[in-house]
Design a protein around this motif. Structure first.
Motif, PDB file in Angstrom:
ATOM      1  N   TYR A 176      46.078  45.241  39.900  1.00 33.74           N
ATOM      2  CA  TYR A 176      45.605  43.875  40.147  1.00 33.74           C
ATOM      3  C   TYR A 176      46.785  42.893  40.166  1.00 33.74           C
ATOM      4  O   TYR A 176      47.894  43.223  39.763  1.00 33.74           O
ATOM      5  CB  TYR A 176      44.573  43.459  39.081  1.00 33.74           C
ATOM      6  CG  TYR A 176      43.167  43.979  39.333  1.00 33.74           C
ATOM      7  CD1 TYR A 176      42.924  45.319  39.610  1.00 33.74           C
ATOM      8  CD2 TYR A 176      42.072  43.121  39.279  1.00 33.74           C
ATOM      9  CE1 TYR A 176      41.632  45.783  39.832  1.00 33.74           C
ATOM     10  CE2 TYR A 176      40.772  43.580  39.503  1.00 33.74           C
ATOM     11  CZ  TYR A 176      40.561  44.919  39.777  1.00 33.74           C
ATOM     12  OH  TYR A 176      39.279  45.373  39.986  1.00 33.74           O
ATOM     13  N   GLN A 177      46.527  41.696  40.657  1.00 28.26           N
ATOM     14  CA  GLN A 177      47.564  40.661  40.764  1.00 28.26           C
ATOM     15  C   GLN A 177      47.167  39.477  39.886  1.00 28.26           C
ATOM     16  O   GLN A 177      45.995  39.164  39.760  1.00 28.26           O
ATOM     17  CB  GLN A 177      47.668  40.182  42.216  1.00 28.26           C
ATOM     18  CG  GLN A 177      47.728  41.333  43.229  1.00 28.26           C
ATOM     19  CD  GLN A 177      47.134  40.926  44.577  1.00 28.26           C
ATOM     20  OE1 GLN A 177      47.806  40.309  45.371  1.00 28.26           O
ATOM     21  NE2 GLN A 177      45.868  41.257  44.826  1.00 28.26           N
ATOM     22  N   LEU A 178      48.184  38.832  39.309  1.00 24.65           N
ATOM     23  CA  LEU A 178      47.905  37.761  38.345  1.00 24.65           C
ATOM     24  C   LEU A 178      48.260  36.396  38.916  1.00 24.65           C
ATOM     25  O   LEU A 178      49.353  36.196  39.447  1.00 24.65           O
ATOM     26  CB  LEU A 178      48.731  38.020  37.076  1.00 24.65           C
ATOM     27  CG  LEU A 178      48.608  37.004  35.945  1.00 24.65           C
ATOM     28  CD1 LEU A 178      47.178  36.949  35.396  1.00 24.65           C
ATOM     29  CD2 LEU A 178      49.585  37.331  34.811  1.00 24.65           C
ATOM     30  N   PHE A 179      47.314  35.458  38.798  1.00 21.54           N
ATOM     31  CA  PHE A 179      47.625  34.045  39.063  1.00 21.54           C
ATOM     32  C   PHE A 179      47.398  33.291  37.761  1.00 21.54           C
ATOM     33  O   PHE A 179      46.341  33.438  37.123  1.00 21.54           O
ATOM     34  CB  PHE A 179      46.730  33.473  40.169  1.00 21.54           C
ATOM     35  CG  PHE A 179      46.959  32.001  40.397  1.00 21.54           C
ATOM     36  CD1 PHE A 179      48.090  31.555  41.070  1.00 21.54           C
ATOM     37  CD2 PHE A 179      46.058  31.054  39.911  1.00 21.54           C
ATOM     38  CE1 PHE A 179      48.332  30.192  41.251  1.00 21.54           C
ATOM     39  CE2 PHE A 179      46.291  29.690  40.096  1.00 21.54           C
ATOM     40  CZ  PHE A 179      47.434  29.259  40.770  1.00 21.54           C
ATOM     41  N   LEU A 180      48.373  32.500  37.357  1.00 24.03           N
ATOM     42  CA  LEU A 180      48.290  31.820  36.061  1.00 24.03           C
ATOM     43  C   LEU A 180      47.940  30.348  36.212  1.00 24.03           C
ATOM     44  O   LEU A 180      48.410  29.678  37.139  1.00 24.03           O
ATOM     45  CB  LEU A 180      49.631  31.962  35.330  1.00 24.03           C
ATOM     46  CG  LEU A 180      49.914  33.377  34.834  1.00 24.03           C
ATOM     47  CD1 LEU A 180      51.393  33.567  34.514  1.00 24.03           C
ATOM     48  CD2 LEU A 180      49.050  33.701  33.614  1.00 24.03           C
ATOM     49  N   CYS A 181      47.105  29.878  35.292  1.00 21.92           N
ATOM     50  CA  CYS A 181      46.742  28.460  35.268  1.00 21.92           C
ATOM     51  C   CYS A 181      46.629  28.036  33.802  1.00 21.92           C
ATOM     52  O   CYS A 181      47.257  28.663  32.941  1.00 21.92           O
ATOM     53  CB  CYS A 181      45.469  28.237  36.066  1.00 21.92           C
ATOM     54  SG  CYS A 181      44.090  29.251  35.529  1.00 21.92           S
ATOM     55  N   ASN A 182      45.846  27.001  33.526  1.00 21.50           N
ATOM     56  CA  ASN A 182      45.916  26.420  32.174  1.00 21.50           C
ATOM     57  C   ASN A 182      44.631  26.441  31.360  1.00 21.50           C
ATOM     58  O   ASN A 182      44.661  26.097  30.184  1.00 21.50           O
ATOM     59  CB  ASN A 182      46.381  24.959  32.279  1.00 21.50           C
ATOM     60  CG  ASN A 182      47.625  24.826  33.113  1.00 21.50           C
ATOM     61  OD1 ASN A 182      48.705  25.155  32.662  1.00 21.50           O
ATOM     62  ND2 ASN A 182      47.476  24.373  34.339  1.00 21.50           N
ATOM     63  N   SER A 183      43.504  26.768  31.961  1.00 27.86           N
ATOM     64  CA  SER A 183      42.231  26.680  31.224  1.00 27.86           C
ATOM     65  C   SER A 183      41.194  27.588  31.879  1.00 27.86           C
ATOM     66  O   SER A 183      41.410  28.099  32.988  1.00 27.86           O
ATOM     67  CB  SER A 183      41.707  25.241  31.235  1.00 27.86           C
ATOM     68  OG  SER A 183      41.286  24.903  32.549  1.00 27.86           O
ATOM     69  N   GLY A 184      40.067  27.706  31.196  1.00 30.95           N
ATOM     70  CA  GLY A 184      38.991  28.549  31.718  1.00 30.95           C
ATOM     71  C   GLY A 184      38.352  27.970  32.967  1.00 30.95           C
ATOM     72  O   GLY A 184      38.066  28.698  33.930  1.00 30.95           O
ATOM     73  N   ALA A 185      38.118  26.667  32.954  1.00 29.42           N
ATOM     74  CA  ALA A 185      37.511  26.040  34.135  1.00 29.42           C
ATOM     75  C   ALA A 185      38.419  26.210  35.340  1.00 29.42           C
ATOM     76  O   ALA A 185      37.964  26.553  36.443  1.00 29.42           O
ATOM     77  CB  ALA A 185      37.277  24.557  33.859  1.00 29.42           C
ATOM     78  N   GLU A 186      39.710  26.011  35.112  1.00 31.44           N
ATOM     79  CA  GLU A 186      40.671  26.162  36.199  1.00 31.44           C
ATOM     80  C   GLU A 186      40.702  27.601  36.718  1.00 31.44           C
ATOM     81  O   GLU A 186      40.856  27.832  37.922  1.00 31.44           O
ATOM     82  CB  GLU A 186      42.055  25.825  35.659  1.00 31.44           C
ATOM     83  CG  GLU A 186      42.739  24.675  36.334  1.00 31.44           C
ATOM     84  CD  GLU A 186      44.170  24.594  35.884  1.00 31.44           C
ATOM     85  OE1 GLU A 186      45.045  25.084  36.585  1.00 31.44           O
ATOM     86  OE2 GLU A 186      44.400  24.056  34.784  1.00 31.44           O
ATOM     87  N   ALA A 187      40.584  28.544  35.796  1.00 30.37           N
ATOM     88  CA  ALA A 187      40.566  29.952  36.214  1.00 30.37           C
ATOM     89  C   ALA A 187      39.369  30.199  37.136  1.00 30.37           C
ATOM     90  O   ALA A 187      39.501  30.779  38.214  1.00 30.37           O
ATOM     91  CB  ALA A 187      40.509  30.867  34.992  1.00 30.37           C
ATOM     92  N   ASN A 188      38.194  29.723  36.722  1.00 31.84           N
ATOM     93  CA  ASN A 188      36.999  29.935  37.560  1.00 31.84           C
ATOM     94  C   ASN A 188      37.095  29.156  38.868  1.00 31.84           C
ATOM     95  O   ASN A 188      36.688  29.651  39.924  1.00 31.84           O
ATOM     96  CB  ASN A 188      35.743  29.543  36.782  1.00 31.84           C
ATOM     97  CG  ASN A 188      35.392  30.590  35.740  1.00 31.84           C
ATOM     98  OD1 ASN A 188      35.680  31.771  35.928  1.00 31.84           O
ATOM     99  ND2 ASN A 188      34.783  30.178  34.639  1.00 31.84           N
ATOM    100  N   GLU A 189      37.620  27.950  38.793  1.00 29.43           N
ATOM    101  CA  GLU A 189      37.772  27.134  40.007  1.00 29.43           C
ATOM    102  C   GLU A 189      38.651  27.878  41.024  1.00 29.43           C
ATOM    103  O   GLU A 189      38.321  27.962  42.205  1.00 29.43           O
ATOM    104  CB  GLU A 189      38.417  25.798  39.614  1.00 29.43           C
ATOM    105  CG  GLU A 189      38.300  24.698  40.627  1.00 29.43           C
ATOM    106  CD  GLU A 189      36.908  24.051  40.669  1.00 29.43           C
ATOM    107  OE1 GLU A 189      36.176  24.107  39.662  1.00 29.43           O
ATOM    108  OE2 GLU A 189      36.553  23.517  41.726  1.00 29.43           O
ATOM    109  N   ASN A 190      39.759  28.418  40.540  1.00 33.13           N
ATOM    110  CA  ASN A 190      40.665  29.145  41.437  1.00 33.13           C
ATOM    111  C   ASN A 190      40.040  30.431  41.945  1.00 33.13           C
ATOM    112  O   ASN A 190      40.239  30.808  43.104  1.00 33.13           O
ATOM    113  CB  ASN A 190      41.984  29.437  40.722  1.00 33.13           C
ATOM    114  CG  ASN A 190      42.915  28.240  40.742  1.00 33.13           C
ATOM    115  OD1 ASN A 190      43.385  27.828  41.800  1.00 33.13           O
ATOM    116  ND2 ASN A 190      43.164  27.657  39.589  1.00 33.13           N
TER     117      ASN A 190
END
Ligand SMILES: Cc1ncc(COP(=O)(O)O)c(C=O)c1O
Length: 388
Positions: free
Chosen positions: A88-102
């Motif tokens: 799998y490939q990883l994209f990093l962000c800052n929060s749970g909402a942002e993870a789901n949004e992305n």
């Protein structure tokens, strides 16, 4: 200036924390069975985690994502290994909402579609699309409302099958928590997830496993969805990932390809966040915390199951919920005020336990003694009131 008043607050100021304990400004010790809302995974202020962040801070705290950051790759490799998804490939962000949004945005880029299927009592965060697929109209602002969000009943295989039969070719993504957290600790049935996985595959829809609360080892498997043996197209994560350092991410299956600039972030994947997240995974592995979560969870469930007054006990690992009957409605409040134990809740009457994965047997026993005592006190009070 004062704080924008969006949270009903306990009148307690926490100033210090260690392991499963926190202390207020008067020196009172509290047992944290809430994990600061499922965020504390390896234990508050774990020394290895503190040291890793401090060492990183001495080197460099931030640079933009325009340059290579080897620590991101180290994190991706460790996460791939521990979650059993090296490809799998990883994209990093800052929060749970942002993870789901992305994740939702990426799904739509991937198949060009718009309809998102979500479920009753789901919670996916408060940003625009994440909140639109959250089943709580009171937190969806008019500007977030969209006909692209479709809600189906949780664990209803016939309704899911029916929806795909009618409109499957328009489904962009299905998003589901393996165990609903905010919704009250509701476990997705393995057969429901298996059907979902098959239908998504057949219709080229993207299956998004929201692991923000139920993921990161809390249930004894890396993602709670793993209990059903499926492979989601995208896993989202945050909370326990940083043990309190804000970091989120999405783990993306290899068939979904990246294009430059399709996703992006200023702070996501910064060196400090990566140092924190890497330390969490190393400690989880070295201290065997997923196994501990499984064992301590089973112990708590066994013991709580013996308290007849508490109903509908459910959960996996250290993600546990039970219903509190109306006559014991003071239970959560009294656990905090009298016994100095933080627990979580879900409206209207669920107590949620989300402690650190490093919870010890003596911490669990301390909680159980208080729980049994308080249930007895409240039950006796109720009986006395009935007699009078
Ligand atoms: C399942 C789930 N998804 C998403 C979120 C949103 O995470 P955050 O508050 O970090 O944006 C939460 C938060 O409670 C959650 O429980």
């Amino acid at each position: 200036m004062k704080m924008f008043d969006v949270y009903p607050l306990n009148d307690i100021s926490i100033v210090k924390a260690r392991g499963s304990y926190v202390w207020d400004d008067k020196g009172t010790e509290y047992l944290d069975m809430y994990g600061g809302h499922a965020v504390i995974s390896i234990g508050h202020t774990h020394p290895y985690w503190v040291k890793s962040i401090e060492e990183q801070l001495e080197q460099i705290a931030f640079y933009s994502n325009s340059v290579k950051m080897p620590i991101q790759q180290r994190l991706a490799e460790k996460l791939g290994a521990l979650s059993g998804r090296q490809q799998y490939q990883l994209f990093l962000c800052n929060s749970g909402a942002e993870a789901n949004e992305n994740a939702l945005k990426l799904a739509s880029f991937y198949n060009g579609r718009k309809k998102i299927v979500s479920f009753s009592r789901s919670f996916h965060g408060r940003t625009s699309l994440a909140v639109a697929v959250t089943d709580n109209p009171s937190i969806v602002a008019p500007v977030n409302q969209t006909d692209n969000a479709v809600f189906l009943p949780f664990n209803d295989e016939a309704a899911l099958q029916d929806y795909f039969d009618k409109d499957g070719t328009n489904v962009c993504a299905v998003i589901i928590e393996g165990i609903q957290g905010v919704g009250g600790i509701n476990i997705a049935n393995p057969t429901f997830l298996q059907l979902m996985s098959r239908l998504c595959h057949e219709h080229k829809a993207v299956l998004i496993a929201d692991g923000v609360q139920c993921g990161y080892g809390r249930t004894g498997k890396f993602y709670s969805h793993d209990y059903s043996g499926i492979d989601a197209d995208i896993y989202t994560m945050a909370k326990g990932m940083g043990n309190g350092f804000p970091v989120g991410g999405i783990s993306i299956a290899p068939h979904i390809h990246a294009k430059h600039f399709m996703l992006g972030t200023t702070f996501g994947g910064n060196p400090l966040a990566c140092a924190a997240a890497l330390a969490v995974l190393e400690v989880m592995e070295n201290e065997n915390l997923m196994l501990n979560a499984l064992q301590m969870g089973a112990y708590l469930m066994d013991e709580i199951g013996k308290i007849n007054e508490l109903k509908n006990l459910r959960g996996k690992g250290l993600m546990i919920g039970f219903d509190v009957p109306p006559e014991l409605r003071e239970l959560k409040k009294n656990l905090l005020s009298k016994h100095h134990i933080f627990t979580g809740e879900a409206k209207p009457n669920v107590i949620r336990l989300l402690p650190a994965l490093s919870l010890t047997k003596s911490d669990a026993d301390k909680f159980l003694v208080a729980l049994k005592e308080e249930v007895a006190v409240l039950t006796n009070k109720q009986m006395a009131a009935a007699v009078a």
